[in-house]
Design an enzyme around this catalytic site. Structure first.
Site, short mmCIF file in Angstrom:
data_model
loop_
_atom_site.label_atom_id
_atom_site.label_comp_id
_atom_site.label_asym_id
_atom_site.label_seq_id
_atom_site.Cartn_x
_atom_site.Cartn_y
_atom_site.Cartn_z
N ASP A 1 0.84 -1.20 0.00
CA ASP A 1 0.00 0.00 0.00
C ASP A 1 0.88 1.25 0.00
O ASP A 1 0.61 2.23 -0.71
CB ASP A 1 -0.91 0.00 1.23
CG ASP A 1 -1.64 -1.33 1.37
OD1 ASP A 1 -2.32 -1.72 0.42
OD2 ASP A 1 -1.51 -1.97 2.43
N HIS B 1 -4.61 -3.19 6.62
CA HIS B 1 -4.46 -3.45 5.19
C HIS B 1 -5.83 -3.83 4.65
O HIS B 1 -6.20 -5.02 4.57
CB HIS B 1 -3.45 -4.58 4.94
CG HIS B 1 -3.49 -5.06 3.51
ND1 HIS B 1 -3.10 -4.28 2.46
CD2 HIS B 1 -3.94 -6.23 2.96
CE1 HIS B 1 -3.28 -4.94 1.33
NE2 HIS B 1 -3.79 -6.12 1.60
P1 NAX Z 1 -2.49 -18.04 -3.99
O1 NAX Z 1 -3.84 -18.64 -3.80
O2 NAX Z 1 -1.92 -17.94 -5.35
O3 NAX Z 1 -1.43 -18.82 -3.10
C1 NAX Z 1 -1.64 -19.09 -1.76
C2 NAX Z 1 -0.86 -20.35 -1.44
O4 NAX Z 1 -0.93 -20.54 -0.04
C3 NAX Z 1 -1.46 -21.61 -2.09
O5 NAX Z 1 -0.44 -22.29 -2.80
C4 NAX Z 1 -1.99 -22.41 -0.92
O6 NAX Z 1 -1.86 -23.81 -1.13
C5 NAX Z 1 -1.09 -21.93 0.20
N1 NAX Z 1 -1.64 -22.08 1.53
C6 NAX Z 1 -2.92 -21.92 1.93
N2 NAX Z 1 -3.03 -22.19 3.24
C7 NAX Z 1 -1.79 -22.51 3.69
C8 NAX Z 1 -1.27 -22.92 4.93
N3 NAX Z 1 -2.07 -23.06 6.00
N4 NAX Z 1 0.04 -23.17 5.02
C9 NAX Z 1 0.84 -23.08 3.95
N5 NAX Z 1 0.41 -22.72 2.72
C10 NAX Z 1 -0.90 -22.44 2.60
O7 NAX Z 1 -2.58 -16.61 -3.27
P2 NAX Z 1 -1.57 -15.37 -3.39
O8 NAX Z 1 -1.98 -14.51 -4.53
O9 NAX Z 1 -0.18 -15.88 -3.34
O10 NAX Z 1 -1.95 -14.55 -2.07
C11 NAX Z 1 -1.57 -15.03 -0.79
C12 NAX Z 1 -2.20 -14.15 0.29
O11 NAX Z 1 -1.70 -12.83 0.22
C13 NAX Z 1 -3.71 -14.03 0.21
O12 NAX Z 1 -4.26 -14.19 1.51
C14 NAX Z 1 -3.91 -12.61 -0.28
O13 NAX Z 1 -5.17 -12.10 0.10
C15 NAX Z 1 -2.77 -11.94 0.41
N6 NAX Z 1 -2.37 -10.60 -0.08
C16 NAX Z 1 -1.94 -9.71 0.83
C17 NAX Z 1 -1.48 -8.45 0.47
C18 NAX Z 1 -0.99 -7.48 1.48
O14 NAX Z 1 -0.63 -6.36 1.08
N7 NAX Z 1 -0.93 -7.79 2.77
C19 NAX Z 1 -1.51 -8.02 -0.95
C20 NAX Z 1 -1.55 -9.15 -1.91
C21 NAX Z 1 -2.41 -10.32 -1.50
O15 NAX Z 1 -3.75 -10.02 -1.82
#
Ligand code: NAX
Length: 364
Positions: free
Chosen positions: A198, A226
């Site tokens: 952000d 966030h």
């Molecule tokens: P993806 O769905 O592409 O990847 C997430 C990965 O995490 C998957 O491979 C899944 O198998 C794995 N996963 C799920 N639960 C898990 C666990 N308990 N232990 C280990 N691995 C696990 O999502 P992606 O685009 O990579 O986003 C990841 C996270 O970042 C989401 O929650 C998203 O909302 C968050 N974000 C946060 C941002 C921020 O500024 N704080 C911005 C970007 C993003 O939206």
């Protein structure tokens, strides 16, 4: 199941948790033990959850190449995934091997949290359950709360007590709060949430409006959660030392374009790209840890950190503040004047975090 390769450190250097749990392929170990290292610093273990996901994939190659902790600092990557996706990590590890990064001294792939966090000095918690169709925010908070309760406990059991933790997975602030409460052996201040994306989004909007370079801007910060309630605060910002508001001289742009553009940028990227921010999120995560570890040189950045009661806020939440970092420690910027507009914006995002905390009270 876990697999490990290219370890530079001897087995005896591993903690009991690591040596007990990890099955080492002896042939590949032998190869790396006999090779002289040109690095004077010992390798540091960096854990990344959700390592096979979009952000994880954009992040780990940069960490492995030395862009986060420096080209002089070797790393051992601990890639953590859910059991259903763990097998995919084998392919990710093959690609890491194929980069032949001099700074990469080992890769651990696992779905076992205590192996994954074993002896780690940095933990980047990216993986989280996404919000499904028709899912209430409270359901998302509870489902992710369970994940971050378990990860907090595992960090406490297996990571270095000095481990620095960054939560990226949403809702990042409250997930960080849950992990911090469940990790008794790691100080609360070591749990942080990412608002650096952000912050960076805002810097570019300001630079484009003021026709300056991003590095000309200082004393900008994001307050709060966030989420779209965040407050991107221009009131202290300077551009080459001149107040940014004076340079921009357009109050209507600040309120009607700048705030909503920054607050809703994630949704705008999804609309345009048909996928959520990944490379920019990975960059934000990398810069968050890089600056925490190596320092900001006196410049401000934004980090979600444990709140206190200054600025009319409440203690004990994970709230984004302006911070500076030096010697591996973040420090809040204190004593800033807060006008009525800023006060209202800061309270609005605070109220959302209080509501989120109340929804997960049983996990704290
Ligand atoms: P993806 O769905 O592409 O990847 C997430 C990965 O995490 C998957 O491979 C899944 O198998 C794995 N996963 C799920 N639960 C898990 C666990 N308990 N232990 C280990 N691995 C696990 O999502 P992606 O685009 O990579 O986003 C990841 C996270 O970042 C989401 O929650 C998203 O909302 C968050 N974000 C946060 C941002 C921020 O500024 N704080 C911005 C970007 C993003 O939206």
């Amino acid at each position: 199941m876990s697999f490990v390769s290219r370890f530079a450190s001897p087995l005896s250097a591993l903690s009991p948790v690591m040596s007990r749990r990890v099955a080492f392929p002896l042939a590949s170990q032998h190869r790396s033990f006999t090779k002289m290292s040109s690095f004077t610093k010992p390798p540091v273990r960096v854990a990344v959850t959700g390592a096979a996901g979009a952000i994880g994939y954009a992040l780990i190659f940069r960490v492995a190449s030395g862009q986060m902790l420096g080209a002089d600092h070797p790393v051992i990557l601990h890639l953590i995934e859910v059991p259903q996706v763990e097998a995919n990590l084998k392919g990710v590890k093959m690609e890491l091997d194929d980069c032949a990064f001099p700074t990469l001294k080992g890769v651990v792939c696992t779905s076992d949290l205590e192996v994954g966090f074993g002896d780690c000095e940095y933990a980047m918690l990216v993986g989280a359950k996404p919000r499904g169709p028709g899912m209430e925010r409270s359901d998302l908070l509870k489902d992710n709360g369970k994940i971050f309760t378990g990860q907090g406990k595992a960090l406490s059991a297996a990571a270095k007590p000095s481990c620095k933790v960054l939560v990226v997975g949403n809702p990042a602030n409250t997930n960080a709060l849950i992990a911090a409460h469940n990790s008794k052996n790691i100080p609360f201040e070591n749990f942080t949430a990412m608002t650096r994306l952000d912050h960076n989004r805002a810097l570019t909007q300001i630079a484009q409006k003021a026709k300056c370079d991003v590095e000309d801007i200082d004393k900008f910060c994001v307050w709060g959660n966030h989420s779209p309630t965040m407050y991107p605060d221009l009131s202290h910002a300077t551009i080459k030392g001149t107040p940014a508001k004076q340079v921009i001289n357009d109050e209507s742009w600040i309120k009607n374009e700048f705030y909503p553009t920054v607050q809703k940028r994630g949704a705008a990227v999804i609309d345009a790209r048909k996928a959520s921010s990944a490379a920019s999120a990975a960059n934000g995560a990398l810069e968050h840890i890089r600056d925490w570890a190596l320092g900001t040189g006196g410049k401000w950045t934004s980090m979600g950190v444990v709140s206190d009661d200054t600025y009319g806020l409440q203690k004990g939440l994970i709230y984004s503040y302006p911070v500076t970092c030096a010697n591996g420690v973040w420090t809040k910027v204190t004593g800033l004047p807060v006008d009525q507009h800023s006060h209202d914006m800061m309270q609005h995002t605070l109220n959302e975090l209080v509501q989120e905390r109340d929804m997960v009270k049983d996990m704290l």
